[in-house]
Design an enzyme around this catalytic site. Sequence first.
Site, PDB file in Angstrom:
ATOM      1  N   ASP A  11       0.835  -1.200   0.000  1.00  0.00           N
ATOM      2  CA  ASP A  11       0.000   0.000   0.000  1.00  0.00           C
ATOM      3  C   ASP A  11       0.878   1.261   0.000  1.00  0.00           C
ATOM      4  O   ASP A  11       2.009   1.236   0.491  1.00  0.00           O
ATOM      5  CB  ASP A  11      -0.900  -0.024   1.251  1.00  0.00           C
ATOM      6  N   ASN A  13       1.481   3.490  -2.802  1.00  0.00           N
ATOM      7  CA  ASN A  13       2.100   3.980  -4.045  1.00  0.00           C
ATOM      8  C   ASN A  13       1.621   5.398  -4.355  1.00  0.00           C
ATOM      9  O   ASN A  13       2.409   6.260  -4.753  1.00  0.00           O
ATOM     10  CB  ASN A  13       1.718   3.087  -5.229  1.00  0.00           C
ATOM     11  N   GLY A  14       0.320   5.617  -4.202  1.00  0.00           N
ATOM     12  CA  GLY A  14      -0.260   6.924  -4.520  1.00  0.00           C
ATOM     13  C   GLY A  14       0.290   8.017  -3.600  1.00  0.00           C
ATOM     14  O   GLY A  14       0.686   9.085  -4.057  1.00  0.00           O
ATOM     15  N   ARG A  15       0.321   7.722  -2.296  1.00  0.00           N
ATOM     16  CA  ARG A  15       0.816   8.727  -1.341  1.00  0.00           C
ATOM     17  C   ARG A  15       2.300   9.012  -1.552  1.00  0.00           C
ATOM     18  O   ARG A  15       2.750  10.136  -1.427  1.00  0.00           O
ATOM     19  CB  ARG A  15       0.549   8.254   0.101  1.00  0.00           C
ATOM     20  N   HIS A  28       3.261   3.762  -8.806  1.00  0.00           N
ATOM     21  CA  HIS A  28       3.094   2.347  -9.165  1.00  0.00           C
ATOM     22  C   HIS A  28       4.364   1.810  -9.836  1.00  0.00           C
ATOM     23  O   HIS A  28       4.754   0.663  -9.612  1.00  0.00           O
ATOM     24  CB  HIS A  28       1.880   2.172 -10.079  1.00  0.00           C
ATOM     25  N   ASN A  59     -10.207  -2.488  -6.828  1.00  0.00           N
ATOM     26  CA  ASN A  59      -9.359  -1.583  -7.627  1.00  0.00           C
ATOM     27  C   ASN A  59      -9.884  -1.370  -9.053  1.00  0.00           C
ATOM     28  O   ASN A  59      -9.515  -0.395  -9.713  1.00  0.00           O
ATOM     29  CB  ASN A  59      -7.909  -2.082  -7.693  1.00  0.00           C
ATOM     30  N   ARG A 185      -5.508  -2.266   8.502  1.00  0.00           N
ATOM     31  CA  ARG A 185      -6.659  -3.097   8.123  1.00  0.00           C
ATOM     32  C   ARG A 185      -6.219  -4.139   7.105  1.00  0.00           C
ATOM     33  O   ARG A 185      -5.138  -4.022   6.512  1.00  0.00           O
ATOM     34  CB  ARG A 185      -7.802  -2.236   7.581  1.00  0.00           C
TER      35      ARG A 185
HETATM   36  C1  FPP Z   1      -1.622   0.380  -3.387  1.00  0.00           C
HETATM   37  O1  FPP Z   1      -1.196   1.698  -3.461  1.00  0.00           O
HETATM   38  C2  FPP Z   1      -1.085  -0.417  -4.472  1.00  0.00           C
HETATM   39  C3  FPP Z   1      -1.815  -0.924  -5.489  1.00  0.00           C
HETATM   40  C4  FPP Z   1      -3.268  -0.717  -5.605  1.00  0.00           C
HETATM   41  C5  FPP Z   1      -1.230  -1.715  -6.568  1.00  0.00           C
HETATM   42  C6  FPP Z   1       0.043  -2.436  -6.259  1.00  0.00           C
HETATM   43  C7  FPP Z   1       0.822  -2.510  -7.500  1.00  0.00           C
HETATM   44  C8  FPP Z   1       2.158  -2.481  -7.605  1.00  0.00           C
HETATM   45  C9  FPP Z   1       3.029  -2.518  -6.427  1.00  0.00           C
HETATM   46  C10 FPP Z   1       2.856  -2.385  -8.920  1.00  0.00           C
HETATM   47  C11 FPP Z   1       2.570  -3.444  -9.909  1.00  0.00           C
HETATM   48  C12 FPP Z   1       2.558  -4.830  -9.381  1.00  0.00           C
HETATM   49  C13 FPP Z   1       3.384  -5.831  -9.770  1.00  0.00           C
HETATM   50  C14 FPP Z   1       3.203  -7.191  -9.206  1.00  0.00           C
HETATM   51  C15 FPP Z   1       4.466  -5.632 -10.718  1.00  0.00           C
HETATM   52  P1  FPP Z   1      -2.298   2.833  -3.605  1.00  0.00           P
HETATM   53  O2  FPP Z   1      -2.343   3.232  -5.019  1.00  0.00           O
HETATM   54  O3  FPP Z   1      -3.573   2.351  -3.011  1.00  0.00           O
HETATM   55  O4  FPP Z   1      -1.660   3.949  -2.709  1.00  0.00           O
HETATM   56  P2  FPP Z   1      -2.433   5.066  -1.873  1.00  0.00           P
HETATM   57  O5  FPP Z   1      -3.291   4.347  -0.861  1.00  0.00           O
HETATM   58  O6  FPP Z   1      -1.333   5.848  -1.260  1.00  0.00           O
HETATM   59  O7  FPP Z   1      -3.240   5.875  -2.871  1.00  0.00           O
END
Ligand code: FPP
Length: 239
Positions: A11, A13-15, A28, A59, A185
């Site tokens: 979790d 990536n966005g932040r 990502h 998602n 969670r």
């Molecule tokens: C959550 O961060 C992450 C995801 C929804 C996707 C996970 C995907 C990857 C790590 C990259 C691709 C995967 C592979 C296996 C190569 P979020 O976007 O929900 O972050 P946030 O809660 O901060 O917005």
Amino acid sequence: MLPEHVAIIMDGNGRWAQRRELPRTSGHEQGAEAVRRTVRHARRLGIRYLTLFAFSTLNWARPQEEVHELMLLLESFLRDEREELLENGIRLMAIGERELLPPQVRRVLEETEAVTAHCEDMVLVLAVSYDGRRDLVRAVRQITALASRGELLPADVSEELIARSLSTAHIPDVDLLVRTSGEIRLSGFLPFEACYAELYFTDTHWPDFGEAQLDEALATYARRQRRFGLIDAQIAGMV
Ligand code: FPP
């Protein structure tokens, strides 16, 4: 004290991207790098099963461009890593509703599963279009179909039968479940399989996750005492 099965909710990536004023897609992309680092390190350490929550059923409701980017990243990860998976004896398996994936992503996923099927050193499980409750519903449907054909009695329903009917059928229970980015969670991740798992939450955003962070999670796990309902004296007698 190494867990046999580590599962990670990747979790943040966005932040991570937002903090740097970058588009979410950069988060990502860096997240995919963190996947590469983590798989490599887990393999080196001798972890037998690593399950990564790459894409949840929920998602699909994200903006179309983001979903597209995540699918592209998944596809390129599978293409680029195939050789390395083979060289390192890593078997790739997917759980989740693969029929919902774009056809070319599903094809690459299944090709990678097929070519790595003989690998025995580690199993990398990607949860894609996965939701634990939906997986349980699917399992119950499968079991009740057997019952309706008279092939099963209520007394035949056991923990083992349910476990065998889930998409994680050939994968042992989760020992350590990690979630990054500060959320406390489980978000529908492996509800049956991680029932007795040790939980580890870290504030690190997934794109910053790597060797040191996995080591820290494993060190914390090693300090925990898993009792499975027993008392200390019984545990002491077991070692
Ligand atoms: C959550 O961060 C992450 C995801 C929804 C996707 C996970 C995907 C990857 C790590 C990259 C691709 C995967 C592979 C296996 C190569 P979020 O976007 O929900 O972050 P946030 O809660 O901060 O917005």
